[in-house]
Scaffold this active site. Structure first.
Site, PDB file in Angstrom:
ATOM      1  N   HIS A   9      10.516   2.319   0.364  1.00 25.92           N
ATOM      2  CA  HIS A   9       9.785   1.093   0.003  1.00 25.92           C
ATOM      3  C   HIS A   9      10.012   0.664  -1.444  1.00 25.92           C
ATOM      4  O   HIS A   9       9.590  -0.431  -1.825  1.00 25.92           O
ATOM      5  CB  HIS A   9       8.288   1.263   0.249  1.00 25.92           C
ATOM      6  CG  HIS A   9       7.923   1.356   1.697  1.00 25.92           C
ATOM      7  ND1 HIS A   9       8.262   0.385   2.617  1.00 25.92           N
ATOM      8  CD2 HIS A   9       7.274   2.324   2.409  1.00 25.92           C
ATOM      9  CE1 HIS A   9       7.821   0.739   3.820  1.00 25.92           C
ATOM     10  NE2 HIS A   9       7.233   1.912   3.727  1.00 25.92           N
TER      11      HIS A   9
ATOM     12  N   ASP B 146      12.552   4.720   9.997  1.00 28.71           N
ATOM     13  CA  ASP B 146      11.113   4.869   9.750  1.00 28.71           C
ATOM     14  C   ASP B 146      10.376   3.747  10.498  1.00 28.71           C
ATOM     15  O   ASP B 146      10.947   2.679  10.751  1.00 28.71           O
ATOM     16  CB  ASP B 146      10.850   4.767   8.241  1.00 28.71           C
ATOM     17  CG  ASP B 146       9.415   5.046   7.842  1.00 28.71           C
ATOM     18  OD1 ASP B 146       9.128   6.195   7.465  1.00 28.71           O
ATOM     19  OD2 ASP B 146       8.581   4.110   7.910  1.00 28.71           O
TER      20      ASP B 146
ATOM     21  N   HIS C  93       8.212   1.810   9.350  1.00 25.82           N
ATOM     22  CA  HIS C  93       8.078   0.646   8.462  1.00 25.82           C
ATOM     23  C   HIS C  93       9.439   0.152   7.993  1.00 25.82           C
ATOM     24  O   HIS C  93      10.374   0.937   7.835  1.00 25.82           O
ATOM     25  CB  HIS C  93       7.254   1.019   7.227  1.00 25.82           C
ATOM     26  CG  HIS C  93       5.899   1.587   7.525  1.00 25.82           C
ATOM     27  ND1 HIS C  93       5.653   2.945   7.601  1.00 25.82           N
ATOM     28  CD2 HIS C  93       4.713   0.973   7.775  1.00 25.82           C
ATOM     29  CE1 HIS C  93       4.372   3.149   7.875  1.00 25.82           C
ATOM     30  NE2 HIS C  93       3.779   1.973   8.003  1.00 25.82           N
TER      31      HIS C  93
ATOM     32  N   ASP D 138       6.999   8.500  11.713  1.00 24.75           N
ATOM     33  CA  ASP D 138       5.768   7.737  11.934  1.00 24.75           C
ATOM     34  C   ASP D 138       5.933   6.770  13.117  1.00 24.75           C
ATOM     35  O   ASP D 138       5.028   6.005  13.445  1.00 24.75           O
ATOM     36  CB  ASP D 138       5.287   7.003  10.668  1.00 24.75           C
ATOM     37  CG  ASP D 138       6.387   6.414   9.818  1.00 24.75           C
ATOM     38  OD1 ASP D 138       7.556   6.415  10.259  1.00 24.75           O
ATOM     39  OD2 ASP D 138       6.084   5.930   8.704  1.00 24.75           O
TER      40      ASP D 138
HETATM   41  C1  SP5 Z   1       7.135   5.881   3.643  1.00 26.35           C
HETATM   42  C2  SP5 Z   1       6.064   5.209   4.453  1.00 26.35           C
HETATM   43  O1  SP5 Z   1       5.963   5.455   5.649  1.00 26.35           O
HETATM   44  N1  SP5 Z   1       5.205   4.421   3.788  1.00 26.35           N
HETATM   45  C3  SP5 Z   1       4.166   3.728   4.471  1.00 26.35           C
HETATM   46  C4  SP5 Z   1       3.221   3.020   3.556  1.00 26.35           C
HETATM   47  C5  SP5 Z   1       2.119   2.364   4.316  1.00 26.35           C
HETATM   48  N2  SP5 Z   1       1.065   1.979   3.464  1.00 26.35           N
HETATM   49  C6  SP5 Z   1      -0.005   1.156   3.929  1.00 26.35           C
HETATM   50  C7  SP5 Z   1      -0.149   1.113   5.406  1.00 26.35           C
HETATM   51  C8  SP5 Z   1      -1.242   0.202   5.893  1.00 26.35           C
HETATM   52  C9  SP5 Z   1      -1.412   0.538   7.326  1.00 26.35           C
HETATM   53  N3  SP5 Z   1      -2.610   0.132   7.942  1.00 26.35           N
HETATM   54  C10 SP5 Z   1      -2.681   0.839   9.200  1.00 26.35           C
HETATM   55  C11 SP5 Z   1      -3.976   0.798   9.893  1.00 26.35           C
HETATM   56  C12 SP5 Z   1      -3.922   1.871  10.962  1.00 26.35           C
HETATM   57  N4  SP5 Z   1      -5.144   2.029  11.660  1.00 26.35           N
HETATM   58 ZN    ZN Z   2       6.819   4.638   7.298  1.00 27.51          ZN
END
Ligand code: SP5
Ligand code: ZN
Length: 358
Positions: free
Chosen positions: A164, A200, A202, A289
């Site tokens: 990220h 990943d 994301h 994830d």
């Molecule tokens: C490396 C990596 O996987 N970073 C991920 C960063 C995510 N940060 C914020 C995620 C906000 C997710 N909200 C999810 C609600 C789930 N119930």
């Molecule tokens: Zn991720």
């Protein structure tokens, strides 16, 4: 397969993060990397090795050197400012703030500087963060050196993750973009073309941003649609690169509840893009994830998908460095990574061509 790992990550252990306005326990915890290490250490197929120190130059080659210098002193700055034991920003450098008024000058307080370089509230910093982030880069670089030196594949057990982090900011649990630093290092060491395949959950917004104008580093990502998932503002299918990098970025979007069969079909489509870029080296940003029970993902993948996913990537027959990114379901994170790596090894991979002197 060699597994590069450092204990330095353990000192990056903030007490909490702020997500959607709530103070919550950390998802990106030391136990993630410890769980992966324990599973791989118990399997004779894997051999743990320590990282070699590579210094700051490979990081400065990818990130804004002012960001790197900021992170080096961020903790001292924060403490001098009277900040608490976990550093989280409250005011960000939103482009609208100074629109039409020029860049201004960077803030001088610890809290001001934190919000200047960070882009979210979910990436807390503590005293050991910088050392952990530097070690994670060394882990990725060492795994890359192993593959450039003739190993068909290697695994970098990076923590904190990296994908990220763009050139000039940090966030998304990431400080330095481990896979991007490794990709640039491989180019410098003589690999003419490199591909980053990001699996990943994301979007790897940082890696995409760093190489968006580059014809020599392809970026192919398979991730949750940003219309419903973090990081919300990048990762759309129409982002395909610009300038000399036009066509070298590809984004494939995963629907909510995506199952194993759908996933493996989309992975094949992603692999066609990787193969077409004819890379001398493939770097995989591996996040598990994507797993059905992951607390921050929304796919429906089972543990049975990771072996075939690894095998599909292995069937490219190209030297491969696997770099750890996300994956937050502690009971399965180790087994899923292990399945992926064993799948990858199931297909013979040609060693990398000898690298030209750097
Ligand atoms: C490396 C990596 O996987 N970073 C991920 C960063 C995510 N940060 C914020 C995620 C906000 C997710 N909200 C999810 C609600 C789930 N119930
Ligand atoms: Zn991720």
């Amino acid at each position: 397969m060699k597994v590069v790992h450092s204990d330095a990550h353990r000192r990056h252990e903030p007490a909490h993060e702020v997500q959607a306005g709530e103070v919550i326990g950390l998802y990106e915890v030391p136990a993630r990397a410890e769980a992966i290490r324990a599973v791989l250490a118990a399997d004779a197929t894997f051999h743990l090795v320590d990282p070699e120190t590579h210094g700051r130059a490979p990081i400065d080659a990818v990130h804004d050197p002012d960001l790197v210098r900021y992170l080096e002193h961020a903790w001292t700055d924060w403490v001098a400012d009277g900040g608490p034991t976990t550093a989280i920003p409250d005011t960000f450098r939103h482009p609208g703030l100074r629109a039409g008024m020029g860049a201004g000058r960077p803030p001088v307080t610890g809290l001001g500087r934190l919000g200047y370089w960070s882009f979210d509230t979910a990436t807390p910093m503590v005293e050991g963060t910088y050392g952990a982030a530097r070690a994670a880069v060394d882990v990725a670089l060492t795994a890359t050196d192993l593959v450039l030196g003739g190993e068909p594949a290697a695994y970098a057990l990076c923590r904190p993750p990296g994908h990220h982090a763009p050139r000039g900011a940090f966030g998304g649990y990431c400080f330095f973009n481990n896979v991007a630093v490794a990709a640039q290092h491989a180019r410098h060491a003589g690999a003419a073309r490199v591909a980053v395949l990001d699996v990943d959950y994301h979007h790897g917004n940082g890696t995409q941003q760093i190489f968006y104008e580059r014809p020599d580093v392809a970026f192919v990502s398979l991730h949750a649609d940003p219309d419903r998932a973090y990081p919300y503002v990048t990762g759309f299918a129409d982002e395909t690169g610009t300038g000399a990098g036009r066509g070298t970025t590809r984004n494939l979007l995963l629907p909510a509840g995506c199952d194993d069969v759908t996933y493996l079909g989309l992975l094949d489509a992603a692999l066609e893009h990787v193969d077409r870029s004819a890379p001398d080296l493939v770097l995989v940003s591996l996040g598990v994830d994507t797993y059905g029970d992951d607390p921050i993902g929304d796919l429906s993948l089972t543990g049975a998908v990771y072996g075939p996913a690894g095998a599909a990537i292995g069937s490219l027959g190209r030297p491969t460095v696997v770099v750890q990114e996300g994956g937050y379901h502690l009971p399965t994170v180790g087994a899923n990574v292990r399945s992926f790596l064993r799948g990858l090894m199931a297909t013979p991979i040609r060693p990398a061509p000898p690298s030209a002197p750097g």
